[in-house]
Design a protein around this motif. Structure first.
Motif, PDB file in Angstrom:
ATOM      1  N   SER A 159     -36.950 -31.431 -27.245  1.00  0.00           N
ATOM      2  CA  SER A 159     -36.117 -32.619 -27.089  1.00  0.00           C
ATOM      3  C   SER A 159     -34.999 -32.245 -26.111  1.00  0.00           C
ATOM      4  O   SER A 159     -34.850 -31.079 -25.749  1.00  0.00           O
ATOM      5  CB  SER A 159     -35.526 -33.057 -28.433  1.00  0.00           C
ATOM      6  OG  SER A 159     -34.688 -32.042 -28.957  1.00  0.00           O
ATOM      7  N   THR A 160     -34.238 -33.234 -25.686  1.00  0.00           N
ATOM      8  CA  THR A 160     -33.094 -32.932 -24.824  1.00  0.00           C
ATOM      9  C   THR A 160     -31.832 -33.471 -25.474  1.00  0.00           C
ATOM     10  O   THR A 160     -31.860 -34.484 -26.170  1.00  0.00           O
ATOM     11  CB  THR A 160     -33.240 -33.548 -23.416  1.00  0.00           C
ATOM     12  OG1 THR A 160     -33.631 -34.903 -23.536  1.00  0.00           O
ATOM     13  CG2 THR A 160     -34.255 -32.799 -22.584  1.00  0.00           C
ATOM     14  N   ASP A 161     -30.737 -32.760 -25.228  1.00  0.00           N
ATOM     15  CA  ASP A 161     -29.462 -33.242 -25.746  1.00  0.00           C
ATOM     16  C   ASP A 161     -28.716 -33.992 -24.632  1.00  0.00           C
ATOM     17  O   ASP A 161     -29.243 -34.158 -23.530  1.00  0.00           O
ATOM     18  CB  ASP A 161     -28.638 -32.107 -26.372  1.00  0.00           C
ATOM     19  CG  ASP A 161     -28.307 -30.989 -25.400  1.00  0.00           C
ATOM     20  OD1 ASP A 161     -28.366 -31.211 -24.174  1.00  0.00           O
ATOM     21  OD2 ASP A 161     -27.977 -29.887 -25.858  1.00  0.00           O
ATOM     22  N   GLN A 162     -27.500 -34.416 -24.907  1.00  0.00           N
ATOM     23  CA  GLN A 162     -26.735 -35.249 -23.992  1.00  0.00           C
ATOM     24  C   GLN A 162     -26.499 -34.600 -22.641  1.00  0.00           C
ATOM     25  O   GLN A 162     -26.405 -35.291 -21.632  1.00  0.00           O
ATOM     26  CB  GLN A 162     -25.361 -35.631 -24.561  1.00  0.00           C
ATOM     27  CG  GLN A 162     -25.304 -36.042 -26.004  1.00  0.00           C
ATOM     28  CD  GLN A 162     -25.240 -34.858 -26.955  1.00  0.00           C
ATOM     29  OE1 GLN A 162     -26.240 -34.170 -27.150  1.00  0.00           O
ATOM     30  NE2 GLN A 162     -24.101 -34.622 -27.575  1.00  0.00           N
ATOM     31  N   ASP A 163     -26.373 -33.289 -22.585  1.00  0.00           N
ATOM     32  CA  ASP A 163     -26.080 -32.616 -21.314  1.00  0.00           C
ATOM     33  C   ASP A 163     -27.334 -32.182 -20.554  1.00  0.00           C
ATOM     34  O   ASP A 163     -27.253 -31.448 -19.577  1.00  0.00           O
ATOM     35  CB  ASP A 163     -25.128 -31.438 -21.530  1.00  0.00           C
ATOM     36  CG  ASP A 163     -25.749 -30.274 -22.284  1.00  0.00           C
ATOM     37  OD1 ASP A 163     -26.916 -30.394 -22.715  1.00  0.00           O
ATOM     38  OD2 ASP A 163     -25.075 -29.248 -22.447  1.00  0.00           O
ATOM     39  N   GLY A 164     -28.497 -32.649 -20.979  1.00  0.00           N
ATOM     40  CA  GLY A 164     -29.731 -32.333 -20.261  1.00  0.00           C
ATOM     41  C   GLY A 164     -30.350 -31.003 -20.633  1.00  0.00           C
ATOM     42  O   GLY A 164     -31.273 -30.541 -19.974  1.00  0.00           O
ATOM     43  N   THR A 165     -29.870 -30.397 -21.714  1.00  0.00           N
ATOM     44  CA  THR A 165     -30.448 -29.134 -22.164  1.00  0.00           C
ATOM     45  C   THR A 165     -31.667 -29.419 -23.034  1.00  0.00           C
ATOM     46  O   THR A 165     -31.593 -30.198 -23.982  1.00  0.00           O
ATOM     47  CB  THR A 165     -29.418 -28.306 -22.963  1.00  0.00           C
ATOM     48  OG1 THR A 165     -28.316 -28.011 -22.104  1.00  0.00           O
ATOM     49  CG2 THR A 165     -30.022 -27.011 -23.476  1.00  0.00           C
ATOM     50  N   GLY A 166     -32.766 -28.790 -22.682  1.00  0.00           N
ATOM     51  CA  GLY A 166     -33.984 -28.928 -23.470  1.00  0.00           C
ATOM     52  C   GLY A 166     -33.921 -28.024 -24.678  1.00  0.00           C
ATOM     53  O   GLY A 166     -33.745 -26.816 -24.544  1.00  0.00           O
ATOM     54  N   GLN A 167     -34.041 -28.608 -25.841  1.00  0.00           N
ATOM     55  CA  GLN A 167     -34.042 -27.868 -27.100  1.00  0.00           C
ATOM     56  C   GLN A 167     -35.493 -27.637 -27.507  1.00  0.00           C
ATOM     57  O   GLN A 167     -36.250 -28.603 -27.629  1.00  0.00           O
ATOM     58  CB  GLN A 167     -33.328 -28.664 -28.184  1.00  0.00           C
ATOM     59  CG  GLN A 167     -31.912 -29.039 -27.849  1.00  0.00           C
ATOM     60  CD  GLN A 167     -30.952 -27.877 -27.963  1.00  0.00           C
ATOM     61  OE1 GLN A 167     -31.214 -26.894 -28.654  1.00  0.00           O
ATOM     62  NE2 GLN A 167     -29.841 -27.977 -27.274  1.00  0.00           N
TER      63      GLN A 167
END
Length: 167
Positions: free
Chosen positions: A73-81
């Motif tokens: 998934s991605t968080d608000q800052d565009g980091t893929g989790q």
């Protein structure tokens, strides 16, 4: 082996197999930490279904059997989790975990415009740490999961091209 392992996007019909595989695969982690209430072992089928509906979930199939899975998934800052990477115990050590990890990374870049990747693993999970280090991840911190397990946070940039290979 007579068949090739194929990696593809998970479907809603895969949820039960993913949950059963996850339960099997994370038994070793639970034993390692003396904690059989770790998050992957208490997840519900409904929450796996919800993840498949909203996140990127990939499975590795050997025929009709799901033998590996990973979520992204991605968080608000565009980091893929990236999380819940697991491979059936009988197929571990043959590069399938690395293939699933690359699939998640590729999907997060292509479909969610991820610019970095972040994942975590338990501090005693040596084989996981080796896999992630080989894949270019570096430790960036520690955290304690809701289940009380000390986790190592790892990250890497998504700048290098990511390729998914098949065997």
């Amino acid at each position: 082996m007579g068949m090739s392992v194929i990696i593809s996007a998970a479907t809603a019909q895969d949820a039960e197999q993913i949950l059963k595989l996850q339960y099997l695969c994370f038994q070793g982690e639970a034993e390692l930490y003396g904690n059989y209430r770790i998050d992957p072992l208490v997840q519900t089928l409904d929450s796996v279904r919800a993840e498949i509906a909203t996140n990127l979930v990939f499975v590795a199939r050997l025929g009709d059997e799901v033998v590996g899975s990973v979520r992204g998934s991605t968080d608000q800052d565009g980091t893929g989790q990236i999380g819940r990477l697991c491979v059936h115990p009988r197929l571990q050590g043959h590069g399938l975990g690395a293939r699933l990890l690359r699939a998640a990374e590729s999907g997060l870049v292509d479909e969610r415009s991820a610019t970095r990747f972040r994942l975590h693993t338990g501090h005693r999970s040596e084989s996981n740490l080796r896999l992630y280090k080989r894949a270019g991840y570096a430790p960036v911190g520690n955290a304690t999961g809701q289940d009380g397990v000390r986790m190592i946070l790892l990250e890497k940039d998504a700048t290098a091209p990511v390729y998914v290979t098949s065997a």
